[in-house]
Design an enzyme around this catalytic site. Structure first.
Site, PDB file in Angstrom:
ATOM      1  N   TYR A 381       0.817  -1.228   0.000  1.00 46.15           N
ATOM      2  CA  TYR A 381       0.000   0.000   0.000  1.00 46.15           C
ATOM      3  C   TYR A 381       0.847   1.273   0.000  1.00 46.15           C
ATOM      4  O   TYR A 381       0.331   2.363  -0.255  1.00 46.15           O
ATOM      5  CB  TYR A 381      -0.956   0.045   1.205  1.00 46.15           C
ATOM      6  CG  TYR A 381      -1.958  -1.089   1.283  1.00 46.15           C
ATOM      7  CD1 TYR A 381      -2.116  -1.993   0.233  1.00 46.15           C
ATOM      8  CD2 TYR A 381      -2.756  -1.263   2.412  1.00 46.15           C
ATOM      9  CE1 TYR A 381      -3.027  -3.044   0.326  1.00 46.15           C
ATOM     10  CE2 TYR A 381      -3.670  -2.300   2.494  1.00 46.15           C
ATOM     11  CZ  TYR A 381      -3.788  -3.195   1.449  1.00 46.15           C
ATOM     12  OH  TYR A 381      -4.687  -4.227   1.549  1.00 46.15           O
ATOM     13  N   HIS A 439       0.263 -11.799   1.490  1.00 40.56           N
ATOM     14  CA  HIS A 439      -0.768 -11.023   0.798  1.00 40.56           C
ATOM     15  C   HIS A 439      -1.510 -11.828  -0.282  1.00 40.56           C
ATOM     16  O   HIS A 439      -2.733 -11.787  -0.377  1.00 40.56           O
ATOM     17  CB  HIS A 439      -0.116  -9.779   0.176  1.00 40.56           C
ATOM     18  CG  HIS A 439      -1.043  -8.626   0.038  1.00 40.56           C
ATOM     19  ND1 HIS A 439      -0.642  -7.325   0.195  1.00 40.56           N
ATOM     20  CD2 HIS A 439      -2.355  -8.561  -0.250  1.00 40.56           C
ATOM     21  CE1 HIS A 439      -1.665  -6.519  -0.003  1.00 40.56           C
ATOM     22  NE2 HIS A 439      -2.723  -7.243  -0.275  1.00 40.56           N
TER      23      HIS A 439
HETATM   24  N1  LIG Z   1      -5.876  -8.473   1.311  1.00 40.13           N
HETATM   25  C1  LIG Z   1      -6.093  -7.904   0.170  1.00 40.13           C
HETATM   26  O1  LIG Z   1      -5.677  -8.391  -0.876  1.00 40.13           O
HETATM   27  C2  LIG Z   1      -6.888  -6.647   0.091  1.00 40.13           C
HETATM   28  C3  LIG Z   1      -7.354  -6.190  -1.148  1.00 40.13           C
HETATM   29  C4  LIG Z   1      -8.097  -5.033  -1.188  1.00 40.13           C
HETATM   30  C5  LIG Z   1      -8.389  -4.362  -0.025  1.00 40.13           C
HETATM   31  N2  LIG Z   1      -7.891  -4.786   1.170  1.00 40.13           N
HETATM   32  C6  LIG Z   1      -8.159  -4.056   2.441  1.00 40.13           C
HETATM   33  O2  LIG Z   1      -9.555  -3.878   2.571  1.00 40.13           O
HETATM   34  C7  LIG Z   1      -9.826  -2.494   2.789  1.00 40.13           C
HETATM   35  C8  LIG Z   1     -11.190  -2.129   2.286  1.00 40.13           C
HETATM   36  O3  LIG Z   1     -11.340  -2.512   0.955  1.00 40.13           O
HETATM   37  P1  LIG Z   1     -11.663  -1.481  -0.184  1.00 40.13           P
HETATM   38  O4  LIG Z   1     -11.139  -0.155   0.189  1.00 40.13           O
HETATM   39  O5  LIG Z   1     -11.222  -2.109  -1.426  1.00 40.13           O
HETATM   40  O6  LIG Z   1     -13.241  -1.488  -0.249  1.00 40.13           O
HETATM   41  P2  LIG Z   1     -14.479  -1.124   0.705  1.00 40.13           P
HETATM   42  O7  LIG Z   1     -14.060  -0.874   2.089  1.00 40.13           O
HETATM   43  O8  LIG Z   1     -15.479  -2.190   0.450  1.00 40.13           O
HETATM   44  O9  LIG Z   1     -15.038   0.184   0.064  1.00 40.13           O
HETATM   45  C9  LIG Z   1     -14.424   1.400   0.212  1.00 40.13           C
HETATM   46  C10 LIG Z   1     -15.222   2.381  -0.606  1.00 40.13           C
HETATM   47  O10 LIG Z   1     -16.509   2.576  -0.013  1.00 40.13           O
HETATM   48  C11 LIG Z   1     -16.715   3.962   0.280  1.00 40.13           C
HETATM   49  N3  LIG Z   1     -17.387   4.050   1.575  1.00 40.13           N
HETATM   50  C12 LIG Z   1     -16.864   3.750   2.774  1.00 40.13           C
HETATM   51  N4  LIG Z   1     -17.782   3.925   3.740  1.00 40.13           N
HETATM   52  C13 LIG Z   1     -18.885   4.361   3.128  1.00 40.13           C
HETATM   53  C14 LIG Z   1     -20.168   4.730   3.618  1.00 40.13           C
HETATM   54  N5  LIG Z   1     -20.457   4.654   4.905  1.00 40.13           N
HETATM   55  N6  LIG Z   1     -21.093   5.149   2.723  1.00 40.13           N
HETATM   56  C15 LIG Z   1     -20.799   5.213   1.401  1.00 40.13           C
HETATM   57  N7  LIG Z   1     -19.620   4.878   0.886  1.00 40.13           N
HETATM   58  C16 LIG Z   1     -18.659   4.450   1.757  1.00 40.13           C
HETATM   59  C17 LIG Z   1     -15.328   4.563   0.318  1.00 40.13           C
HETATM   60  O11 LIG Z   1     -15.405   5.895  -0.077  1.00 40.13           O
HETATM   61  P3  LIG Z   1     -14.532   7.048   0.603  1.00 40.13           P
HETATM   62  O12 LIG Z   1     -13.148   6.513   0.764  1.00 40.13           O
HETATM   63  O13 LIG Z   1     -14.626   8.145  -0.362  1.00 40.13           O
HETATM   64  O14 LIG Z   1     -15.149   7.370   1.901  1.00 40.13           O
HETATM   65  C18 LIG Z   1     -14.572   3.720  -0.705  1.00 40.13           C
HETATM   66  O15 LIG Z   1     -14.828   4.192  -1.980  1.00 40.13           O
HETATM   67  C19 LIG Z   1      -8.683  -1.793   2.069  1.00 40.13           C
HETATM   68  O16 LIG Z   1      -8.551  -0.470   2.454  1.00 40.13           O
HETATM   69  C20 LIG Z   1      -7.528  -2.681   2.475  1.00 40.13           C
HETATM   70  O17 LIG Z   1      -7.095  -2.342   3.764  1.00 40.13           O
HETATM   71  C21 LIG Z   1      -7.156  -5.935   1.217  1.00 40.13           C
END
Ligand SMILES: NC(=O)c1ccc[n+]([C@@H]2O[C@H](COP(=O)([O-])OP(=O)(O)OC[C@H]3O[C@@H](n4cnc5c(N)ncnc54)[C@H](OP(=O)(O)O)[C@@H]3O)[C@@H](O)[C@H]2O)c1
Length: 610
Positions: A381, A439
């Site tokens: 990240y 990962h």
């Molecule tokens: N292990 C892996 O391979 C892997 C892969 C991908 C992700 N991850 C981890 O998982 C975390 C979360 O995944 P992600 O960021 O891909 O997806 P997510 O958490 O499912 O979605 C994040 C998105 O939703 C929006 N959002 C958040 N809260 C909201 C709410 N209450 N109402 C409306 N929209 C909302 C955010 O917008 P805003 O930011 O504009 O608020 C952002 O665009 C990552 O940050 C990372 O730490 C891990």
């Protein structure tokens, strides 16, 4: 005999009336001083029946009486925690009915209150005070029946009249109510970590288990099985208990009943050197277990001995019950998860991927201020330095945070993995990580040597774990066919697997495998990267509960027993995403959310090129 302890009893429960108070009445060093009921009338009737000095309307009134030194709590399971903590804060020692808590985190909070107040807290398992159990432990410890091969036990009851045991929200169900006898018996005799658990249960329309069947295997090779059930017939007076322990040299068989009184007869057969069996029959006289329990507690209060049922034992048993309840699909949403090694993982973490691109460390500081204590990052990240900065500049200590990072698959193999870990620690300004994950299993789908590299890295993970540099080790984006070959050589089983999981992409096959293996799934992209937020079906469900779509998506995962790491940029959204514990999605809505057609998939897959 030491000085007498003045006891108060909170509630006029059946167990108090028929078993515990009569036992207390005959206990040395115990003075039946006060009884409290929700109605004064009921409390008065107990006062007259048992000769209590005082009767109170309401439990608070009894706790306010400075004369009361110890209280016995036989309330419904769901309010044990509340009244135990109130009693401890009021300076009383507490004996609380089993199961003392609904889950391990609750129980930990209760023991912390005991420590903070310098008071004794003991879980009430009267049967564990019986001479039969001590005798049996002695036989097992003496090696008379050799090493334990297996234990088989059962506690099945007939009918229950309408009470808290039939209600999920009150902590009802057969596993909580009588399964806990079987687990405590097994854990009293087998002292080895649990290797695996298989369990199934029949749940009624309220989600309460009536009949459960459980198999346990321990690291030392011992096995145990038990059946626990309630409401299995109509005769309230009847029940069935069974107990059998088999060792390498003999066995203990008995017509033992968990809360039996009077003379207990049990047989021990020891194999002789020539292979003949030598049968001996022993008798143990069981005095009232409830009397013995009270007397032990009084001695512990007077400082003459330690509580017979220790904090460590109660926690170990609660952890096992938690895991069994998870297995049978009983899981109620939890604010934190506790691993077998006692490490606590908050259910909601802050997902930091791409979160720092606009506002840098400030966004992480906001997340900490909002209440996030688990921060999910990865070397990939590119924000570990900003997180390290935010943490050092925040008002909370390192100990209060759970920091998780990941090793990118190009860093697999011994040297690179070690380097990646040290780099992460340096950037995050920490000596240790709370969790470290691999990962992805591979970068190139055609890499035929991926498992060799993963195994090498896993060995490094195991070493870091054993050195205390990492508290939880696990995987991310590993599917069953990636995990199985790793398990062939792993000394320590991966504790978690972080996967893309959200309504519309639940990877049920992988989830079932993880559950079977006792590996905790954690959901990344729990909101489906906002794609699912606009889904019509989610909007329909959210409007029923007066919640936002994001809250429904998160709540769904949490109710399915899966911790989540949502990412959000604004404080409003960060707070919104934490506020998901005050409502419960119905069974029907859970079904609807589980059966949505595939949608919101990120397009990432461990066996496909990225
Ligand atoms: N292990 C892996 O391979 C892997 C892969 C991908 C992700 N991850 C981890 O998982 C975390 C979360 O995944 P992600 O960021 O891909 O997806 P997510 O958490 O499912 O979605 C994040 C998105 O939703 C929006 N959002 C958040 N809260 C909201 C709410 N209450 N109402 C409306 N929209 C909302 C955010 O917008 P805003 O930011 O504009 O608020 C952002 O665009 C990552 O940050 C990372 O730490 C891990």
């Amino acid at each position: 005999m030491g000085r007498s302890i003045k006891w108060g009893v909170l509630g006029t429960a059946g167990i108090a009336r028929w078993c515990t108070i009569p036992g207390m009445k005959t206990a040395e060093g115990c003075e039946l001083y006060a009884i409290a009921g929700r109605s004064l009338e009921k409390a008065e009737s107990f006062r007259e029946m048992f000769g209590f000095e005082k009767a109170y309307k309401g439990y608070d009134a009894l706790l306010a009486d400075p004369e009361v030194e110890a209280v016995y709590i036989p309330l419904p399971n769901d309010i044990h925690a509340e009244w135990v903590v109130k009693a401890l804060n009021a300076g009383k020692h507490v004996l609380c009915e089993k199961p003392m808590a609904l889950n391990e985190s609750e129980m930990r909070r209760m023991f912390k209150a005991a420590k903070d107040n310098g008071r004794i807290l003991m879980e009430a398992y009267a049967y564990l005070h019986s001479p039969f159990v001590s005798e049996m432990k002695k036989i097992v410890l003496s090696g008379e029946i050799g090493e334990i091969d297996f234990i088989d036990t059962a506690f099945l009851t007939q009918d229950y009249s309408e009470d808290f045991r039939l209600h999920k929200e009150l902590g009802g169900g057969g596993i909580y109510d009588v399964g806990c006898y079987c687990t405590t018996m097994i854990l009293s005799l087998i002292d080895s970590p649990i290797d695996y658990i298989k369990a199934d249960a029949e749940l009624d329309e309220n989600g309460v288990d009536h009949m459960a069947s459980v198999m346990l295997r321990f690291k030392n090779g011992a096995r145990a099985s038990f059946s626990a059930g309630m409401c299995l017939g109509t005769d309230t007076s009847d029940r069935y208990d069974r107990f059998f322990v088999h060792g390498s040299k003999g066995y203990i068989r008995s017509d033992y009943e968990y809360n039996q009184e009077g003379e207990i007869l049990y047989k021990i057969t020891v194999k002789s050197g020539s292979g003949e069996r030598n049968l001996s029959v022993r008798k143990v006289s069981a005095a009232s277990n409830y009397r013995l329990e009270t007397e032990q507690m009084c001695r512990a209060i007077r400082g003459e001995e330690k509580p017979h049922i220790t904090e460590e034992f109660s926690l170990k048993n609660m952890r096992l019950l938690d895991r069994i309840l998870d297995k049978v699909g009983f899981t109620t949403s939890r604010e934190e998860y506790i691993f077998d090694n006692g490490v606590v993982l908050p259910t909601i973490g802050y997902g930091s991927y791409m979160s720092t691109s606009d506002r840098g460390a400030a966004v992480i500081k906001d997340a900490i201020v909002c209440g996030y204590r688990y921060i999910d990052t990865a070397s990939f990240y590119g924000n570990e330095e900003l997180i390290g900065l935010a943490v050092t500049e925040s008002d909370i200590t390192r100990d209060e945070l759970f920091i998780a990072s990941k090793v990118w698959p190009t860093d697999l193999g011994r040297e690179k993995t070690l380097q990646s870990f040290e780099e992460s620690c340096r950037k995050l300004r920490t000596e240790h990580l709370d969790m470290l994950l691999i990962h992805w299993p591979k970068t190139d789908p055609n890499d035929e040597n991926w498992i060799e590299k993963v195994r090498e890295s896993w060995k490094v993970f195991e070493e870091l774990y054993e050195e205390g540099r990492v508290r939880v080790i696990g995987l991310s984006n590993f599917l069953p066919h990636h995990i199985k070959p790793l398990l062939e050589t792993a000394k320590i089983k991966p504790m978690v697997d972080q996967l893309e999981l959200h309504a519309g992409y639940m990877q049920e096959y992988a989830l079932a495998y993880l559950k079977d293996e006792g590996i905790l799934p954690i959901a990344w992209s729990p909101l489906g990267r906002a794609k699912m937020i606009a889904d019509e079906e989610i909007t329909k469900i959210a409007s029923k509960y007066g919640k936002t779509n994001a809250q429904v998506l998160l709540r769904y995962l949490i109710q399915r027993g899966i911790p989540v790491v949502p990412k959000a940029s604004s404080i409003e959204r960060m707070k919104e995403n934490l506020d998901v514990f005050g409502f419960e999605l119905s069974e029907e809505d859970i079904s609807v959310l589980s059966c949505l057609p595939q949608s919101g998939w990120s397009g990432e897959h461990p066996d496909l090129a990225r």
